[in-house]
Each structure stands twice: as C-alpha cells, then as structure tokens.
Write a protein that holds these residues in place. Structure first.
Motif, PDB file in Angstrom:
ATOM      1  N   ARG A  49      10.657 -55.633   7.173  1.00 30.91           N
ATOM      2  CA  ARG A  49      11.463 -54.748   6.316  1.00 30.91           C
ATOM      3  C   ARG A  49      12.888 -55.267   6.191  1.00 30.91           C
ATOM      4  O   ARG A  49      13.503 -55.206   5.137  1.00 30.91           O
ATOM      5  N   THR A  53      14.933 -56.806   2.749  1.00 30.20           N
ATOM      6  CA  THR A  53      16.128 -56.016   2.389  1.00 30.20           C
ATOM      7  C   THR A  53      15.829 -54.555   2.062  1.00 30.20           C
ATOM      8  O   THR A  53      16.571 -53.924   1.326  1.00 30.20           O
ATOM      9  N   LEU A  54      14.746 -54.035   2.619  1.00 25.91           N
ATOM     10  CA  LEU A  54      14.555 -52.582   2.514  1.00 25.91           C
ATOM     11  C   LEU A  54      15.396 -51.882   3.571  1.00 25.91           C
ATOM     12  O   LEU A  54      15.703 -50.694   3.457  1.00 25.91           O
ATOM     13  N   ASP A  55      15.738 -52.618   4.624  1.00 27.35           N
ATOM     14  CA  ASP A  55      16.683 -52.148   5.633  1.00 27.35           C
ATOM     15  C   ASP A  55      17.721 -53.239   5.839  1.00 27.35           C
ATOM     16  O   ASP A  55      17.451 -54.400   5.538  1.00 27.35           O
ATOM     17  N   SER A  56      18.864 -52.861   6.359  1.00 27.29           N
ATOM     18  CA  SER A  56      19.893 -53.859   6.643  1.00 27.29           C
ATOM     19  C   SER A  56      20.203 -53.898   8.123  1.00 27.29           C
ATOM     20  O   SER A  56      20.122 -52.875   8.805  1.00 27.29           O
ATOM     21  N   ASP A  70      23.524 -60.164   2.725  1.00 25.77           N
ATOM     22  CA  ASP A  70      24.270 -58.985   2.303  1.00 25.77           C
ATOM     23  C   ASP A  70      25.088 -59.226   1.044  1.00 25.77           C
ATOM     24  O   ASP A  70      25.497 -58.279   0.376  1.00 25.77           O
ATOM     25  N   PRO A  74      20.416 -57.576  -4.523  1.00 31.19           N
ATOM     26  CA  PRO A  74      19.087 -57.278  -3.969  1.00 31.19           C
ATOM     27  C   PRO A  74      17.933 -57.518  -4.947  1.00 31.19           C
ATOM     28  O   PRO A  74      16.874 -57.973  -4.548  1.00 31.19           O
ATOM     29  N   ILE A  75      18.149 -57.223  -6.215  1.00 27.86           N
ATOM     30  CA  ILE A  75      17.036 -57.371  -7.165  1.00 27.86           C
ATOM     31  C   ILE A  75      16.654 -58.844  -7.309  1.00 27.86           C
ATOM     32  O   ILE A  75      15.471 -59.200  -7.280  1.00 27.86           O
ATOM     33  N   ARG A  78      14.866 -59.881  -4.096  1.00 27.04           N
ATOM     34  CA  ARG A  78      13.505 -59.358  -3.943  1.00 27.04           C
ATOM     35  C   ARG A  78      12.516 -59.997  -4.909  1.00 27.04           C
ATOM     36  O   ARG A  78      11.310 -59.899  -4.715  1.00 27.04           O
ATOM     37  N   ARG A  82       8.785 -61.466  -1.390  1.00 28.79           N
ATOM     38  CA  ARG A  82       7.906 -60.315  -1.618  1.00 28.79           C
ATOM     39  C   ARG A  82       7.317 -59.821  -0.302  1.00 28.79           C
ATOM     40  O   ARG A  82       6.900 -60.616   0.549  1.00 28.79           O
ATOM     41  N   TYR A  83       7.289 -58.509  -0.180  1.00 29.59           N
ATOM     42  CA  TYR A  83       6.829 -57.875   1.046  1.00 29.59           C
ATOM     43  C   TYR A  83       5.556 -57.086   0.741  1.00 29.59           C
ATOM     44  O   TYR A  83       5.533 -56.279  -0.181  1.00 29.59           O
ATOM     45  N   PHE A  85       3.172 -54.338   2.197  1.00 31.93           N
ATOM     46  CA  PHE A  85       3.235 -53.318   3.240  1.00 31.93           C
ATOM     47  C   PHE A  85       1.973 -53.270   4.088  1.00 31.93           C
ATOM     48  O   PHE A  85       0.882 -53.614   3.650  1.00 31.93           O
TER      49      PHE A  85
END
Ligand SMILES: Nc1ncnc2c1ncn2[C@@H]1O[C@H](COP(=O)(O)OP(=O)(O)OP(=O)(O)O)[C@@H](O)[C@H]1O
Ligand SMILES: [Mg+2]
Lengths: 244, 258
Positions: A49, A53-56, A70, A74-75, A78, A82-83, A85
């Motif tokens: 995650r 970059t769903l969390d920092s 940072d 982000p776009i 991403r 690719r993540y 789940f």
C-alpha cells in the motif's frame, strides 16, 4: 539515472497511532522479481500500500527512480505502478466495466485486442466480457482484477496474494506470465505469498518481514534453503503445507 | 384571516396535548420526559422570539434586513446539517454554500416570474420552508456520503490505484448520495394530497383561504422545494467528496478519526 527503482530510507508507517512498518531500509534494483513473505500481520500488504501511494510513510523517505515519491504527482505515479489488492474486488456491473476503466480514466478508447489477448493469456473465457461480476468465482475475479492492472503495462506491479484463490494450474499460469512480463518487459514485480513452493518457482529475491520490520532481503533460493524448513516464516496455518 | 378561532387562551389549553406525551413517556419508561419538557419550552420560546423578530422586520420592510434574516436562517440550517456529517471538514461552510445556492436560485426565480414579491412577509416564510427542506436534504447527503465512503473504501482505492482522480473514483458514491438525499422529496411529490396535506396548505386553509387557492400556493411550494433540494444536494455532494481525500490523493479515513 539510477539503477534502483526503489530506495527506502528509514521508512515508518503508522496507522491509528500504531507503527505497522518500522525502520525499513531497502534498495531494489530495476527489473527485480521479488517475493514478499512473512507471518500474517507482519506488514506485507502495508508495504505494498505504501509503494502504491495509497498510504504515505509517517517517517523516512521513499525514492522511485531516484525521485522522492512524495514530490511526484500521484496520478502519474500510479499509472506506472499498479497494485493488485489481496481481496479481489470488481466494481460496476460487468467484467467489461472493469476492463475498460483503465482506458476511460486516461480518456483513451479501449483496446479490445489487448483485452482479449490478456483474457486468453490468463485463461478467462472471452465471452465473460459481458458477464455479471457477481456470477464469477473468486479465482475468476482475481484474474480479472489482475488483467485490469496490467492492461497499461506498468513499470512496477505489486501483487498481493493474487493466486490465493486459484488452483495450482491457474496459479502456475499466472506465475509464468508474470515471469514473462518480468523477463521480457523488465517489469519490476512484487509478489506477496504464503506459499514456499510458489516462492521457489518465482525465484528472484525475497523480502522477509516480521512484526513490521525487514528481517531479510536475499536471493529467494538462499532464503528457502536457510529458512524454508521453518514453516512460520511463510505464515502457514496448521496442516497447510507446501505442495512438494 | 379574521375567521381564525385560535387565541392565546385556547392555545394554552392545547398545551394539555404535551402532557399526554409526558404521561405516555413516563408510563412506558421511555425516559423522554425531560427531552419533551425542554423541547417544548424551547419551541415556545424560540417561536415567540421569532414572532417578535419577524414582526419587527416586517415593520421595517427593508430589503437589507430581509436578506440578513435569510442569511441568519441559512447559517443556522447549515450548522444543523453539518452535524449529520460530523468529521467532514468544513461541513458547515459546504452546507452554507449548498443551502444558500439552492435557496437563492429558487427565490430568484420566484421573484423574477412574479410568483412572490421581495418583501419580508412573502420572502421570509417562503425561504423558511425552502431552507428547512434543503437542510434536511444536505444533512442526509452528508450522512450517506460518510457511510458510503466507509462501505466502499476498497472500490475507491482500487480506482485511485488505476489512475483515477478523486472525482472519478468517487463518482458512484456522489451520485448515490445525491439520489438518496433527494429521495424523500421525490417520494413526497407522489403522495402529496393523497396521504399528506402539507403544512403550508393546512395553515392556509385553517386561516380561511379557500382550498383551491391554497392548492395553487402548495403547487408553487412543491416546485420550489424540489428545485431547492436538487440544487442544494448537488452542490453539497460535489463539494463534500473532496473532504474524503488528502492532498496526496489518498482516501482518508474520517470515520475512524472522530
Ligand atoms: N487501518 C489500520 N489500522 C490499524 N491497524 C492496521 C490497519 N491496517 C492494518 N493494520 C495492522 O497492521 C498490521 C499489518 O497488516 P498487513 O495487512 O500489512 O499484514 P499482512 O502481512 O499483509 O498480513 P496477511 O498475511 O494476513 O495478509 C496488522 O497487525 C494489522 O492489524
Ligand atoms: Mg496482506
């Protein structure tokens, strides 16, 4: 340019006041193939995650190709990373809704040749395209979620136990195609797994987490030789052995 | 209006009705006695105060005071609506803009087409109704959004990780929240007159207006409530969804942060 795709420097991740990842330091070469292992709750999904970059990070820094993550939009990031789940989840009504989505967000026309190519590759019948998402098995959903993430050929793929609900035949099929993407396209791929045999087949390097800390980072065959006997490192539940 | 039978004396006698609910609450052990007493006293005091205030503003008959009164009503309404979405940052401001936009548009149209005049005795009661309905709808919209962002967090995050921006990732939730917030208003359209005689019409008829005339007013009110509610929930929905994300385009868990 930098030959490391990821560099993590003293990374912490905390949620609700609890440190979930602690002081992670890691350099990952571009094009590496990684298996991420560790007991349940050790922070494998949390690491993915973070990389997606769903969390920092709450402390420390993460660099992507030498750039502080940072500071990246982000776009854009991403679209390269690719993540997939751990729990497969399809949205909308049909398989089609899911597979055209990555094109829609980029305001592109869906490339159905590519969609059909990947469905075929991952053993999803082509006439599933207009099938209701609720009438799919867990394994079918998982493969469609995977296709959804690789349509755009990302630079990095973060796979969170994506073969968990697949039988051994389909599981190997997925592994083989992922290895092909890694070897032929140079895609950096992280594969979270609880399966020793799968880690062996996967090869590459292993990241071993325990209680949110990075305990080992070494070639997978060496890791399996040294620690493979100890079933707890793969977070095995009782009676759930490797298949050899 | 002169045929009304209601006077102060009969109003006091009618307060017996409140005792019925107090006795009922005590008998059934509902523990609502205190709330009922406090609520009744507040209602009487507030209404009396408003009565004097309105009396004063009607006498002044100045557009500036009329407008200030409306802003005051919108302000109160947005505070209450924001309580439904506690945890949505800037909820009060969002509600203020949303209710304000809904009320202003509807009133402007009504004044422009000549349905009402911009004088306190016409504008204020009409805004009261409009603002009250917008308040309920915006509150519902907020609560729906919080619920849906919690329930469908994974869907939103998957869409983000597929390269969607916050708006695209939230689209389903925004639409469903707006729809659910408008539903009661739309439903009430269908039952109007069959199940319920709305408050305004009832009031007019009691005050001696012939039913056919009262119905004309009620039709106008229905139109304006529908438009206000749709504008207010639309504005609220499209302003509020951003509050569920941080500047790194990550979904923030606002239900847990409370
Ligand atoms: N939002 C959250 N708030 C608090 N704690 C969390 C949150 N998300 C995860 N955790 C905790 O962080 C730890 C790591 O979770 P994570 O999902 O990364 O484990 P994992 O290694 O992927 O486990 P598994 O193999 O079971 O999937 C767990 O103890 C989990 O309970
Ligand atoms: Mg996990």
């Amino acid at each position: 340019m930098n030959s490391f795709i990821y560099q993590l420097e003293g990374v912490y991740l905390s949620k609700n006041g609890k440190d979930i990842l602690k002081d992670i330091n890691l350099d990952i070469p571009k094009g590496d193939r990684l298996s991420v292992v560790g007991p349940s709750g050790s922070g494998k999904s949390s690491l993915l995650r973070l990389l997606s970059t769903l969390d920092s990070a709450s402390k420390g820094r993460v660099f992507y190709g030498g750039k502080d993550i940072d500071t990246m939009e982000p776009i854009d990031y991403r679209r390269k990373v690719r993540y997939v789940f751990q729990k497969p989840y399809l949205f909308g009504n049909t398989v089609r809704d899911n597979l055209v989505f990555p094109y829609n967000v980029m305001k592109m026309n869906p490339d159905f040749d590519r969609i059909y190519y990947l469905m075929d590759k991952l053993n999803v019948p082509l006439d599933f395209l207009d099938k209701d998402k609720d009438n799919l098995s867990g394994g079918e959903q998982q493969r469609i979620a995977l296709i959804r993430s690789i349509l755009m050929e990302p630079e990095v793929l973060l796979l969170d136990e994506v073969t968990a609900s697949l039988d051994i035949v389909n599981s190997k099929l997925v592994e083989e195609y992922m290895i092909e993407l890694n070897e032929e396209k140079g895609m950096t791929i992280f594969l979270v797994t609880h399966d020793l045999a799968q880690a062996r087949r996967w090869g590459g390097n292993t990241i071993y987490l325990e209680d949110g800390r990075l305990k080992h980072y070494m070639p997978t065959d060496e890791f399996c030789r040294q620690y493979g006997k100890d079933l707890t490192v793969f977070g095995k539940r009782k009676g759930e052995d490797g298949d050899e | 209006m002169n045929e009304m039978t209601l006077n102060i004396y009969s109003l006091m006698m009618a307060s017996v009705l409140v005792f019925i609910s107090i006795i009922f609450s005590y008998w059934q052990n509902l523990k609502l006695e205190k709330d009922i007493i406090v609520g009744t006293v507040r209602a009487v005091l507030q209404l009396t105060a408003v009565g004097f205030l309105l009396n004063y503003i009607f006498k002044l008959d100045h557009w500036l005071y009329t407008t200030l009164m409306m802003l005051f009503m919108i302000y109160n309404a947005s505070n209450i609506a924001a309580k439904r979405g506690r945890g949505i940052q800037k909820g009060k401001s969002i509600a203020f803009v949303a209710i304000g936009a809904g009320a202003a548009t509807t009133l402007a149209i009504l004044v422009l087409v000549g349905a009402i005049k911009y004088i306190p005795s016409e504008v204020i009661p009409v805004s009261g109704m409009v603002i009250g309905n917008a308040m309920v709808a915006v509150g519902l919209c907020f609560r729906q959004m919080q619920q849906l962002f919690a329930d469908r967090a994974q869907e939103v995050e998957i869409k983000l990780s597929l390269g969607a921006n916050e708006k695209v990732a939230s689209m389903g939730i925004i639409r469903q929240s707006i729809r659910l917030a408008m539903q009661p208003t739309v439903d009430s359209l269908k039952t109007l007159g069959i199940v319920s005689l709305p408050g305004m019409m009832t009031g007019l008829i009691l005050a001696g207006t012939p039913p056919l005339k009262a119905i004309q007013y009620q039709i106008m009110v229905t139109f304006m409530l529908t438009s206000t509610v749709s504008i207010a929930t639309f504005v609220a929905g499209y302003l509020a969804y951003r509050r569920f994300f941080n500047d790194k385009r990550q979904l923030v868990n606002i239900t847990r942060e409370e």
